[in-house]
Design an enzyme around this catalytic site. Structure first.
Site, PDB file in Angstrom:
ATOM      1  N   GLU A  57       1.091  -1.083  -0.019  1.00  0.00           N
ATOM      2  CA  GLU A  57      -0.112  -0.107  -0.287  1.00  0.00           C
ATOM      3  C   GLU A  57       0.685   1.182   0.070  1.00  0.00           C
ATOM      4  O   GLU A  57       0.222   2.166   0.401  1.00  0.00           O
ATOM      5  CB  GLU A  57      -0.780  -0.020   1.265  1.00  0.00           C
ATOM      6  CG  GLU A  57      -1.643  -1.262   1.264  1.00  0.00           C
ATOM      7  CD  GLU A  57      -2.522  -1.697   0.387  1.00  0.00           C
ATOM      8  OE1 GLU A  57      -3.317  -0.875  -0.268  1.00  0.00           O
ATOM      9  OE2 GLU A  57      -2.742  -3.061   0.299  1.00  0.00           O
ATOM     10  N   THR A  62       1.345   2.297  -8.473  1.00  0.00           N
ATOM     11  CA  THR A  62       0.884   3.276  -9.001  1.00  0.00           C
ATOM     12  C   THR A  62       2.025   4.322  -9.739  1.00  0.00           C
ATOM     13  O   THR A  62       1.728   4.529 -10.926  1.00  0.00           O
ATOM     14  CB  THR A  62      -0.058   4.290  -8.173  1.00  0.00           C
ATOM     15  OG1 THR A  62      -0.794   3.531  -7.168  1.00  0.00           O
ATOM     16  CG2 THR A  62      -0.584   5.567  -8.726  1.00  0.00           C
ATOM     17  N   ARG A 199      -6.628  -0.680  -7.676  1.00  0.00           N
ATOM     18  CA  ARG A 199      -5.967  -1.271  -6.504  1.00  0.00           C
ATOM     19  C   ARG A 199      -6.146  -2.708  -6.803  1.00  0.00           C
ATOM     20  O   ARG A 199      -6.964  -3.269  -6.691  1.00  0.00           O
ATOM     21  CB  ARG A 199      -6.428  -0.860  -5.332  1.00  0.00           C
ATOM     22  CG  ARG A 199      -5.565  -1.361  -4.438  1.00  0.00           C
ATOM     23  CD  ARG A 199      -4.357  -0.952  -3.993  1.00  0.00           C
ATOM     24  NE  ARG A 199      -3.145  -1.383  -3.343  1.00  0.00           N
ATOM     25  CZ  ARG A 199      -2.459  -2.487  -3.892  1.00  0.00           C
ATOM     26  NH1 ARG A 199      -2.348  -2.346  -5.061  1.00  0.00           N
ATOM     27  NH2 ARG A 199      -1.404  -2.903  -2.949  1.00  0.00           N
ATOM     28  N   ASP A 227       9.269  -3.991 -10.204  1.00  0.00           N
ATOM     29  CA  ASP A 227       8.617  -3.771  -9.240  1.00  0.00           C
ATOM     30  C   ASP A 227       7.970  -5.059  -8.644  1.00  0.00           C
ATOM     31  O   ASP A 227       7.674  -6.076  -9.494  1.00  0.00           O
ATOM     32  CB  ASP A 227       7.032  -2.881  -9.744  1.00  0.00           C
ATOM     33  CG  ASP A 227       6.081  -2.758  -8.579  1.00  0.00           C
ATOM     34  OD1 ASP A 227       6.411  -2.735  -7.347  1.00  0.00           O
ATOM     35  OD2 ASP A 227       4.599  -2.693  -8.847  1.00  0.00           O
ATOM     36  N   GLN A 231       3.600  -6.898   0.362  1.00  0.00           N
ATOM     37  CA  GLN A 231       3.251  -7.675   1.506  1.00  0.00           C
ATOM     38  C   GLN A 231       4.229  -8.478   1.772  1.00  0.00           C
ATOM     39  O   GLN A 231       5.290  -8.962   1.231  1.00  0.00           O
ATOM     40  CB  GLN A 231       1.979  -8.343   1.215  1.00  0.00           C
ATOM     41  CG  GLN A 231       0.662  -7.560   1.241  1.00  0.00           C
ATOM     42  CD  GLN A 231       0.487  -6.520   0.248  1.00  0.00           C
ATOM     43  OE1 GLN A 231       0.857  -6.610  -1.051  1.00  0.00           O
ATOM     44  NE2 GLN A 231      -0.279  -5.472   0.583  1.00  0.00           N
TER      45      GLN A 231
END
Length: 392
Positions: A57, A62, A199, A227, A231
Site C-alpha cells: 500500500e 501506481t 488497486r 516492481d 506484502q
C-alpha cells in the site's frame, strides 16, 4: 563397372556439395546468433537497473503505472478494458468494508447510534456485503451502482468512512464512489486516471524498460524498473533481484502513520516501513547502490496531519506541533523527512557514506510531479556515472 563407380562418386560429390551448403547456412545462422548475443550483452551493459521497493500500500504500483504512461506508449484500449473487472472489484470490496465496518462500530463503539444504518438501507447493505464476499465479482450494473450510491450516501456509512484508517478502507474509495454512474455504463472504458486509482496487489515481479528523456535513447540513460509485491509474504521474491542494482527507489507512504497493515492489523504501517527501510539499507549487495527515497502520498498526508497528530505513531511520539495550516503541514513533513534521514545515516556504515542518497516528496497520482521527480532521479544517476568514469 567404371560407369557405376563414376555414378557413385558423382552422387557422393553431389551429397558433399549439399552438405557443404547446409554447413555453410548453419554456420551463417550460428554466427548471426552469436552476433546478436554479443550485441544484446553489450546493450545490457548500458541499461541501469532500478528496484522499486516498499511496504504494501505504499503506492509503488501506481508509480510503476505512471512510468508506463509517461515514458512508454501508455495503455491501449485492450489494456484499459482489462482493468474493468479490477475497478468493479474495487467498488464492491470498498462498499463491503464500509458496510461491515459500520456494523462493527454500531456494536462496539460508545457512540454506536451514529453507525447504525437507516432501516431502508439495511437490506441493501447485506446484499452488497454478500456480493463483496465472493471470489468472482459481477460486472457493475446500473442497478448495483444505484444501490451502492444509496448506501454510500447513508449517514452511518459516511461516519464509518471518516474512520477509514481503522478499517483498511482503500485510498481509491472516494474517487470510485463519486464516479459510480460512469463506471457502470454498458460502454464503459476506464480512463488513465481510473487505471491509476485501480488497486490490485502486486504478486511476483513486473518490469518495464524506459528512458526519462523520451524516445531519443542516445540523450540519456535507459532504465529497467522492477516492481515487486510489498506484502510480507511477497518479500522472499526480492532477494534474487538485489544483484547489479544501480539504484533502489524506496516508497514510504507518509500518510499511513495512523494505519495498520492489511496482512497484520496489530502492526502500524509506518513502523513496518521504518523496519523495512532499515533492513534494505543493511543489505551487503547495496554497498554502492544509490538510494532514492520517495516520501509518497503527500496529498493524503497534508489533509490528515491537521486532523490526526503525528504522535499517534510510536516513531513520531516526540513530535510537537508548532503552527496551523500550511506552516504546520510543512513542519510535520520536515519532521518525517528528518526521521528517515537520521535512520539512513545511523544505519549506513562508514564505508558506504559515499553512495548517493536523495529524498523526494511525491504523490503517485500526480503525473506532472512524478515526471519531474524521475527526471531529477535521472540527472542524479547520470551525474554519478560521470563521476565514476572520472568525467566530472
Amino acid at each position: 563397372m567404371l560407369s557405376h563407380l563414376s555414378r557413385s562418386m558423382g552422387l557422393l560429390c553431389s551429397r558433399n556439395r549439399r552438405y557443404n551448403k547446409q554447413d555453410t547456412e548453419e554456420n551463417v545462422q550460428d554466427s548471426e546468433i552469436e552476433r546478436r548475443i554479443v550485441q544484446e550483452t553489450e546493450a545490457e551493459k548500458h541499461i541501469q537497473k532500478l528496484l522499486l521497493l516498499g511496504a504494501g500500500e505504499s503506492g509503488k504500483s501506481t508509480i510503476f503505472k505512471q512510468i508506463k504512461l509517461l515514458f512508454q506508449t501508455g495503455f491501449d484500449e485492450a489494456e484499459l478494458k482489462s482493468y474493468i473487472p479490477v475497478i468493479h472489484a474495487n467498488v464492491y470490496q470498498t462498499i463491503k468494508v464500509l458496510h461491515d465496518g459500520s456494523k462493527e462500530l454500531a456494536q462496539n463503539d460508545k457512540e454506536f447510534s451514529k453507525y447504525v444504518l437507516s432501516s431502508e438501507n439495511k437490506d441493501i447493505g447485506e446484499k452488497l456485503s454478500d456480493i463483496g464476499s465472493r471470489l468472482d465479482y459481477p460486472r457493475l450494473t446500473r442497478e448495483h451502482a444505484h444501490d451502492i450510491e444509496t448506501l454510500w450516501n447513508d449517514a452511518a456509512i459516511q461516519e464509518t468512512y471518516a474512520r477509514g484508517n481503522e478499517l483498511q478502507v482503500p485510498d481509491c474509495a472516494h474517487y470510485f464512489m463519486e464516479n459510480l454512474q460512469r463506471l457502470s455504463d454498458v460502454n464503459y472504458i476506464p480512463t488513465k486516471e481510473d487505471v491509476l486509482y485501480a488497486r490490485v496487489r502486486t504478486t511476483g515481479v513486473v518490469e518495464i524498460q524506459f528512458s526519462p528523456v523520451g524516445e531519443n535513447k542516445k540523450s540519456g540513460e535507459v532504465y529497467r524498473l522492477f516492481d515487486v509485491g510489498g506484502q510480507k509474504n511477497e518479500r522472499r521474491k526480492w532477494i534474487h533481484l538485489f544483484e547489479g542494482v544501480t539504484a533502489v527507489i524506496f516508497c514510504a507512504a507518509i500518510s499511513e502513520y495512523d494505519q495498520t497493515l492489511f496482512e497484520d492489523e496489530q502492526k502500524n504501517r509506518m513502523m513496518e516501513t521504518k523496519e523495512l527501510f532499515e533492513w534494505v539499507l543493511k543489505q551487503e549487495c547495496f554497498e554502492k547502490t544509490s538510494f532514492m527515497l520517495f516520501l509518497n502520498k503527500f496529498d493524503i498526508f497534508e489533509k490528515k496531519v491537521l486532523q490526526v497528530p503525528l504522535s499517534v505513531c510510536e516513531w513520531f511520539k516526540d513530535y510537537q506541533p508548532v503552527s496551523t495550516g500550511k506552516q504546520e503541514i510543512e513542519h510535520a513533513y520536515e519532521f518525517v523527512k528528518k526521521k528517515f534521514e537520521e535512520l539512513y545515516f545511523q544505519t549506513t556504515s562508514p564505508d558506504r557514506v559515499d553512495r548517493v542518497f536523495k529524498v523526494y516528496r511525491t504523490t503517485a497520482l500526480d503525473q506532472k510531479l512524478i515526471k519531474k521527480t524521475f527526471k531529477l532521479v535521472d540527472e542524479t544517476l547520470r551525474r554519478r556515472n560521470l563521476l565514476e568514469a572520472g568525467l566530472l
